[in-house]
Write a protein that holds these residues in place. Structure first.
Motif, PDB file in Angstrom:
ATOM      1  N   LEU A   1       0.821  -1.203   0.000  1.00  0.00           N
ATOM      2  CA  LEU A   1       0.000   0.000   0.000  1.00  0.00           C
ATOM      3  C   LEU A   1       0.857   1.255   0.000  1.00  0.00           C
ATOM      4  O   LEU A   1       0.542   2.242  -0.664  1.00  0.00           O
ATOM      5  CB  LEU A   1      -0.928  -0.011   1.225  1.00  0.00           C
ATOM      6  N   TRP A   2       1.962   1.220   0.735  1.00  0.00           N
ATOM      7  CA  TRP A   2       2.857   2.374   0.780  1.00  0.00           C
ATOM      8  C   TRP A   2       3.441   2.641  -0.598  1.00  0.00           C
ATOM      9  O   TRP A   2       3.509   3.769  -1.062  1.00  0.00           O
ATOM     10  CB  TRP A   2       3.962   2.111   1.791  1.00  0.00           C
ATOM     11  N   LYS A   3       3.844   1.560  -1.279  1.00  0.00           N
ATOM     12  CA  LYS A   3       4.433   1.710  -2.614  1.00  0.00           C
ATOM     13  C   LYS A   3       3.413   2.287  -3.583  1.00  0.00           C
ATOM     14  O   LYS A   3       3.718   3.154  -4.389  1.00  0.00           O
ATOM     15  CB  LYS A   3       4.941   0.356  -3.112  1.00  0.00           C
ATOM     16  N   SER A   4       2.152   1.775  -3.506  1.00  0.00           N
ATOM     17  CA  SER A   4       1.115   2.276  -4.403  1.00  0.00           C
ATOM     18  C   SER A   4       0.850   3.751  -4.147  1.00  0.00           C
ATOM     19  O   SER A   4       0.716   4.542  -5.070  1.00  0.00           O
ATOM     20  CB  SER A   4      -0.173   1.463  -4.207  1.00  0.00           C
ATOM     21  N   ALA A   5       0.772   4.115  -2.858  1.00  0.00           N
ATOM     22  CA  ALA A   5       0.492   5.505  -2.525  1.00  0.00           C
ATOM     23  C   ALA A   5       1.645   6.408  -2.925  1.00  0.00           C
ATOM     24  O   ALA A   5       1.467   7.589  -3.198  1.00  0.00           O
ATOM     25  CB  ALA A   5       0.220   5.623  -1.024  1.00  0.00           C
ATOM     26  N   ASP A   6       2.841   5.844  -2.963  1.00  0.00           N
ATOM     27  CA  ASP A   6       4.027   6.631  -3.267  1.00  0.00           C
ATOM     28  C   ASP A   6       4.239   6.792  -4.768  1.00  0.00           C
ATOM     29  O   ASP A   6       5.194   7.413  -5.200  1.00  0.00           O
ATOM     30  CB  ASP A   6       5.250   5.955  -2.631  1.00  0.00           C
ATOM     31  N   GLY A   7       3.366   6.201  -5.588  1.00  0.00           N
ATOM     32  CA  GLY A   7       3.466   6.384  -7.023  1.00  0.00           C
ATOM     33  C   GLY A   7       4.202   5.289  -7.751  1.00  0.00           C
ATOM     34  O   GLY A   7       4.551   5.454  -8.912  1.00  0.00           O
ATOM     35  N   GLY A   8       4.451   4.147  -7.104  1.00  0.00           N
ATOM     36  CA  GLY A   8       5.128   3.044  -7.763  1.00  0.00           C
ATOM     37  C   GLY A   8       4.153   2.174  -8.527  1.00  0.00           C
ATOM     38  O   GLY A   8       2.985   2.524  -8.721  1.00  0.00           O
ATOM     39  N   PHE A   9       4.648   1.018  -8.966  1.00  0.00           N
ATOM     40  CA  PHE A   9       3.794   0.090  -9.700  1.00  0.00           C
ATOM     41  C   PHE A   9       2.603  -0.300  -8.825  1.00  0.00           C
ATOM     42  O   PHE A   9       2.740  -0.573  -7.643  1.00  0.00           O
ATOM     43  CB  PHE A   9       4.582  -1.157 -10.089  1.00  0.00           C
ATOM     44  N   GLY A  10       1.425  -0.333  -9.440  1.00  0.00           N
ATOM     45  CA  GLY A  10       0.203  -0.576  -8.687  1.00  0.00           C
ATOM     46  C   GLY A  10      -0.581   0.702  -8.468  1.00  0.00           C
ATOM     47  O   GLY A  10      -1.678   0.676  -7.917  1.00  0.00           O
ATOM     48  N   SER A  11      -0.016   1.820  -8.915  1.00  0.00           N
ATOM     49  CA  SER A  11      -0.694   3.106  -8.787  1.00  0.00           C
ATOM     50  C   SER A  11      -0.831   3.737 -10.172  1.00  0.00           C
ATOM     51  O   SER A  11      -0.548   3.112 -11.190  1.00  0.00           O
ATOM     52  CB  SER A  11       0.098   4.032  -7.862  1.00  0.00           C
ATOM     53  N   LYS A  12      -1.237   4.986 -10.205  1.00  0.00           N
ATOM     54  CA  LYS A  12      -1.336   5.716 -11.466  1.00  0.00           C
ATOM     55  C   LYS A  12       0.002   6.388 -11.755  1.00  0.00           C
ATOM     56  O   LYS A  12       0.511   7.145 -10.934  1.00  0.00           O
ATOM     57  CB  LYS A  12      -2.465   6.744 -11.399  1.00  0.00           C
ATOM     58  N   ILE A  13       0.552   6.087 -12.923  1.00  0.00           N
ATOM     59  CA  ILE A  13       1.876   6.573 -13.310  1.00  0.00           C
ATOM     60  C   ILE A  13       1.736   7.696 -14.333  1.00  0.00           C
ATOM     61  O   ILE A  13       1.090   7.527 -15.375  1.00  0.00           O
ATOM     62  CB  ILE A  13       2.725   5.436 -13.927  1.00  0.00           C
ATOM     63  N   ASN A  14       2.333   8.830 -14.039  1.00  0.00           N
ATOM     64  CA  ASN A  14       2.338   9.947 -14.984  1.00  0.00           C
ATOM     65  C   ASN A  14       3.449   9.707 -15.998  1.00  0.00           C
ATOM     66  O   ASN A  14       4.630   9.709 -15.654  1.00  0.00           O
ATOM     67  CB  ASN A  14       2.561  11.266 -14.233  1.00  0.00           C
ATOM     68  N   ALA A  15       3.067   9.503 -17.256  1.00  0.00           N
ATOM     69  CA  ALA A  15       4.043   9.177 -18.299  1.00  0.00           C
ATOM     70  C   ALA A  15       4.531  10.402 -19.064  1.00  0.00           C
ATOM     71  O   ALA A  15       5.414  10.285 -19.911  1.00  0.00           O
ATOM     72  CB  ALA A  15       3.444   8.166 -19.275  1.00  0.00           C
TER      73      ALA A  15
ATOM     74  N   GLY B   1      -3.596  16.969 -21.699  1.00  0.00           N
ATOM     75  CA  GLY B   1      -2.436  16.610 -22.505  1.00  0.00           C
ATOM     76  C   GLY B   1      -1.441  15.693 -21.823  1.00  0.00           C
ATOM     77  O   GLY B   1      -0.448  15.291 -22.436  1.00  0.00           O
ATOM     78  N   MET B   2      -1.695  15.322 -20.546  1.00  0.00           N
ATOM     79  CA  MET B   2      -0.776  14.468 -19.796  1.00  0.00           C
ATOM     80  C   MET B   2      -1.281  13.024 -19.783  1.00  0.00           C
ATOM     81  O   MET B   2      -2.453  12.768 -19.502  1.00  0.00           O
ATOM     82  CB  MET B   2      -0.623  14.965 -18.363  1.00  0.00           C
ATOM     83  N   VAL B   3      -0.374  12.097 -20.060  1.00  0.00           N
ATOM     84  CA  VAL B   3      -0.716  10.678 -20.110  1.00  0.00           C
ATOM     85  C   VAL B   3      -0.558  10.053 -18.722  1.00  0.00           C
ATOM     86  O   VAL B   3       0.487  10.188 -18.082  1.00  0.00           O
ATOM     87  CB  VAL B   3       0.190   9.928 -21.109  1.00  0.00           C
ATOM     88  N   VAL B   4      -1.605   9.367 -18.277  1.00  0.00           N
ATOM     89  CA  VAL B   4      -1.569   8.665 -16.994  1.00  0.00           C
ATOM     90  C   VAL B   4      -1.898   7.197 -17.242  1.00  0.00           C
ATOM     91  O   VAL B   4      -2.921   6.874 -17.861  1.00  0.00           O
ATOM     92  CB  VAL B   4      -2.574   9.269 -15.989  1.00  0.00           C
ATOM     93  N   ILE B   5      -1.014   6.313 -16.774  1.00  0.00           N
ATOM     94  CA  ILE B   5      -1.212   4.870 -16.912  1.00  0.00           C
ATOM     95  C   ILE B   5      -1.605   4.311 -15.550  1.00  0.00           C
ATOM     96  O   ILE B   5      -0.861   4.456 -14.574  1.00  0.00           O
ATOM     97  CB  ILE B   5       0.067   4.179 -17.418  1.00  0.00           C
ATOM     98  N   ASP B   6      -2.765   3.687 -15.477  1.00  0.00           N
ATOM     99  CA  ASP B   6      -3.252   3.133 -14.212  1.00  0.00           C
ATOM    100  C   ASP B   6      -2.814   1.679 -14.095  1.00  0.00           C
ATOM    101  O   ASP B   6      -3.429   0.778 -14.667  1.00  0.00           O
ATOM    102  CB  ASP B   6      -4.776   3.239 -14.151  1.00  0.00           C
ATOM    103  N   THR B   7      -1.738   1.447 -13.336  1.00  0.00           N
ATOM    104  CA  THR B   7      -1.218   0.082 -13.185  1.00  0.00           C
ATOM    105  C   THR B   7      -1.891  -0.667 -12.038  1.00  0.00           C
ATOM    106  O   THR B   7      -1.483  -1.768 -11.694  1.00  0.00           O
ATOM    107  CB  THR B   7       0.308   0.108 -12.962  1.00  0.00           C
ATOM    108  N   GLY B   8      -2.923  -0.067 -11.458  1.00  0.00           N
ATOM    109  CA  GLY B   8      -3.638  -0.724 -10.374  1.00  0.00           C
ATOM    110  C   GLY B   8      -4.579  -1.812 -10.848  1.00  0.00           C
ATOM    111  O   GLY B   8      -4.990  -2.670 -10.069  1.00  0.00           O
ATOM    112  N   THR B   9      -4.942  -1.788 -12.133  1.00  0.00           N
ATOM    113  CA  THR B   9      -5.833  -2.799 -12.707  1.00  0.00           C
ATOM    114  C   THR B   9      -5.216  -3.345 -13.983  1.00  0.00           C
ATOM    115  O   THR B   9      -4.843  -2.574 -14.873  1.00  0.00           O
ATOM    116  CB  THR B   9      -7.213  -2.200 -13.035  1.00  0.00           C
TER     117      THR B   9
END
Length: 206
Positions: free
Chosen positions: A44-58, A170-178
């Motif tokens: 959960l900490w990793k996801s909240a911190d923006g790692g894999f499993g969260s939404k990544i700003n590409a 204009g910003m790409v966000v990849i949701d790695t949570g699903t």
């Protein structure tokens, strides 16, 4: 003076043994629960911190597409554990019939890109790109996928799994949570065939 030895009470021995076993069981259970809790908190900490499993700003959409083209058709984002490739706008009508049920995936395609999970759906190997064929080709067991992750050959049970993509301001966000399951065997919405020699043995085909 040495006290004479007195045989212990059998009932006391049984009680002590039960107490020991109860304490040991409690200790093991506590350790197991503690380990599980630590792993859950770390995830959960990793996801909240923006790692894999969260939404990544590409980054900006135009920059992402520029990087894909600069890398000859493929962009790898390690923080998202994904490959990002262009989805041809002329194929979007065919994609509608296949991917409309995966709204976030189709949304990315409508913007011209697709984010593919790096793991091969066969046995989980990381799938690299093949610059010569312009496909993804798994070195472990030979599964092959076109540039948008649709299966072309090998033992994989489906196309490459994928992530939802959104574009906001204009910003790409990849949701790695699903993770969305890849398309069924036989899907080829882009009609892309191999564009050169394969990096892994085989010539494609289902």
């Amino acid at each position: 003076e040495i006290e004479p030895w007195v045989a212990p009470d059998p009932e006391m021995i049984g009680e002590s043994r039960r107490a020991f076993l109860n304490r040991a069981t409690g200790t093991l259970l506590s350790a197991s629960l503690g380990g599980f809790a630590a792993a859950l908190i770390a995830f959960l900490w990793k996801s909240a911190d923006g790692g894999f499993g969260s939404k990544i700003n590409a980054g900006k959409l135009e920059d992402v597409i520029g990087q894909i083209r600069a890398n000859k058709g493929f962009l790898y984002l390690p923080e998202a554990r994904s490959w990002v490739t262009e989805y041809p706008k002329e194929a979007i009508s065919k994609a509608d019939a296949i991917y409309r049920g995966q709204g976030p995936v189709f949304a990315g395609m409508s913007e011209g890109i697709v984010a593919l999970y790096q793991k091969c759906p066969h046995l989980g190997c990381r799938v690299p790109e093949c610059k010569t064929s312009q496909w993804f080709e798994c070195p472990c067991h030979g599964s092959q996928y076109n540039r948008v992750g649709e299966k072309k050959g090998g033992p994989a049970p489906r196309g490459m799994d994928r992530f939802g993509v959104s574009v906001n301001n204009g910003m790409v966000v990849i949701d790695t949570g699903t993770v969305f399951g890849g398309p069924p065997i036989g899907v080829n919405t882009t009609g892309q065939e191999a564009e050169g020699p394969h990096c892994v043995g085989g010539t494609g085909g289902h």
